[in-house]
Design an enzyme around this catalytic site. Sequence first.
Site, PDB file in Angstrom:
ATOM      1  CG  HIS A 110      -9.873  -7.769   1.570  1.00  0.00           C
ATOM      2  ND1 HIS A 110      -8.915  -7.229   2.438  1.00  0.00           N
ATOM      3  CD2 HIS A 110     -10.823  -8.049   2.475  1.00  0.00           C
ATOM      4  CE1 HIS A 110      -9.252  -6.983   3.617  1.00  0.00           C
ATOM      5  NE2 HIS A 110     -10.835  -7.365   3.698  1.00  0.00           N
ATOM      6  CG  PHE A 129      -7.766  -3.770  10.214  1.00  0.00           C
ATOM      7  CD1 PHE A 129      -7.659  -4.813  11.433  1.00  0.00           C
ATOM      8  CD2 PHE A 129      -9.185  -3.235  10.221  1.00  0.00           C
ATOM      9  CE1 PHE A 129      -8.753  -5.158  12.079  1.00  0.00           C
ATOM     10  CE2 PHE A 129     -10.416  -3.572  10.749  1.00  0.00           C
ATOM     11  CZ  PHE A 129     -10.104  -4.658  11.721  1.00  0.00           C
ATOM     12  N   GLY A 130      -3.369  -2.685  10.010  1.00  0.00           N
ATOM     13  CA  GLY A 130      -2.008  -2.638   9.092  1.00  0.00           C
ATOM     14  C   GLY A 130      -0.757  -2.582   9.799  1.00  0.00           C
ATOM     15  CG  ASN A 141      -9.011  -7.239   8.040  1.00  0.00           C
ATOM     16  OD1 ASN A 141      -9.329  -8.477   8.372  1.00  0.00           O
ATOM     17  ND2 ASN A 141      -9.964  -6.273   7.202  1.00  0.00           N
ATOM     18  CG  HIS A 152      -1.937  -1.156   1.263  1.00  0.00           C
ATOM     19  ND1 HIS A 152      -3.192  -1.160   0.729  1.00  0.00           N
ATOM     20  CD2 HIS A 152      -1.990  -2.244   1.663  1.00  0.00           C
ATOM     21  CE1 HIS A 152      -3.817  -2.210   0.746  1.00  0.00           C
ATOM     22  NE2 HIS A 152      -2.774  -3.141   1.430  1.00  0.00           N
ATOM     23  CG  LEU A 153       3.248   2.126  -2.974  1.00  0.00           C
ATOM     24  CD1 LEU A 153       3.855   2.197  -4.491  1.00  0.00           C
ATOM     25  CD2 LEU A 153       4.387   1.788  -1.958  1.00  0.00           C
ATOM     26  NE  ARG A 154      -1.772   3.295   3.607  1.00  0.00           N
ATOM     27  CZ  ARG A 154      -2.809   2.243   3.678  1.00  0.00           C
ATOM     28  NH1 ARG A 154      -3.360   1.753   2.937  1.00  0.00           N
ATOM     29  NH2 ARG A 154      -2.412   1.505   4.946  1.00  0.00           N
ATOM     30  CG  ASP A 174      -1.518  -6.258   3.762  1.00  0.00           C
ATOM     31  OD1 ASP A 174      -1.685  -5.354   3.237  1.00  0.00           O
ATOM     32  OD2 ASP A 174      -2.471  -6.741   4.349  1.00  0.00           O
TER      33      ASP A 174
HETATM   34  O1  DOR Z   1      -4.517  -4.615   7.645  1.00  0.00           O
HETATM   35  C1  DOR Z   1      -4.934  -4.383   6.485  1.00  0.00           C
HETATM   36  N1  DOR Z   1      -4.558  -2.942   5.968  1.00  0.00           N
HETATM   37  N2  DOR Z   1      -5.547  -5.137   5.749  1.00  0.00           N
HETATM   38  C2  DOR Z   1      -5.928  -4.610   4.524  1.00  0.00           C
HETATM   39  O2  DOR Z   1      -6.570  -5.526   3.963  1.00  0.00           O
HETATM   40  C3  DOR Z   1      -6.157  -3.153   4.102  1.00  0.00           C
HETATM   41  C4  DOR Z   1      -4.615  -2.627   4.874  1.00  0.00           C
HETATM   42  C5  DOR Z   1      -4.541  -0.961   4.590  1.00  0.00           C
HETATM   43  O3  DOR Z   1      -4.947  -0.433   3.494  1.00  0.00           O
HETATM   44  O4  DOR Z   1      -4.407  -0.430   5.811  1.00  0.00           O
END
Ligand code: DOR
Length: 430
Positions: free
Chosen positions: A181, A325-326, A280, A64-66, A307
């Site tokens: 997902h 989550f992340g 997640n 995820h590069l946001r 992830d």
């Molecule tokens: O923990 C998670 N973070 N799971 C995901 O599926 C999305 C991700 C996020 O984009 O932060």
Amino acid sequence: MWIKNVHLVDPAQGISGIRNVLVQDGVIQAISTDLDTGEQLSDEQALDGTGKYLFPGLIDVHTHLREPGLEEKEDIASGSAAAIRGGFTGIMAMPNTQPVIDQRALVEFVKHQGERAGLARVYPIAAVTKGQRGEELTEMVDLRAGGAVALSDDGRPIMNAEVMRLALEYAKLPDLIVITHSEDANLALDGCMHWGETSLALGLKGIPSSAEAVMVARDMLLAAQTGGKLHVAHVSAWESVEIIRQAKRQGIDVTAEVNPHHLIFSDEDVTLNSTALKVNPPLRSQEDCEALLQGALDGTIDFLATDHAPHTWEEKAQPMPEAPFGILGLETALPAVWQYLVQPGRLSVEKMVEMWSALPARRFHLPGGSLKVGEAADMVLFDPLAKERVSRDNLASKASNTPFLDQELRGLPVMTWVAGGLKQKDRRIL
Ligand code: DOR
């Protein structure tokens, strides 16, 4: 330049042993077991690889590069720098940005920003549905033409099975893999950790394994029905491993990934305020960790993937139920897998490299994955003795939501090249 006397691990060529590797004009020119060039090599012409490993550059299928829209967490330049520090020469960027990457111009934007950063190769993943709302399919052929390498609504499930069926059917035309997902939103509702003894003891709402497994099962059935190509992101539960194993036996076109945190940590590590471990799908039981590792060893699970999910300090400082989550991954994943799995003999270095390089390259038709003669020199020099304390100061990522913060990791990527260009040395971006 010769890289001399290095332990080359290149599963695609079946090589694991001491070699000398010649790189010129960005390309692998030769691989030899004995080095007799007949001439004295200067420091510029030769790099001593004694005691170190050379891997093909790792390829991360889940990052995820946001950018665009969430640059306070990460942007494409900072995420690419984190990739390079972590030994990744290629990263597949998830589309759950703001706006969601659901149009060709946005796919091109991500690609362009990756090229501007000039570090890792950035491959955009486009959304399956418009706005990732799970309702209306995106223009897949157009997205592919813009450079999308796969499709995913990652971060959100596609709850409507008919939408998922159509996605698998339509994605066949541009030959794109749908990355799922797999989560039933109703079963997972408001949970913040794995449902089990620990969640009950802590009084935190749990997410049962079934929230993942029922969707994995559904998606296997839909892939079987449509003949579409599927990739299951972040597998966390033993039930899912079992379902994927059966699906592969039946010839369904599916691959799966496991994230290092799901192999290394379990719900027993979670406390009332360990938001760095809130992810997640959640960290599950030790039996799940075991089943995931077994799945990796027998080929049910194809890839390792980070992830990498950056979030700000403020967001992660909230209580467990509210924090996002992340877990960060790019800069710590390789050292962590080395330290927790390879060193103790639970996963071979060859298998690790195969799962993080050769196999993702093959599945997603990406360059790299091997250091065959004639291939671009995307590679990483790994020093099993190098150590680093993970700190907010030395992370290239804008975020620091990692459970390894303030811990020492041993075994580090100390040089990373993309197309022969040195991008990182001694953990510093060049
Ligand atoms: O923990 C998670 N973070 N799971 C995901 O599926 C999305 C991700 C996020 O984009 O932060």
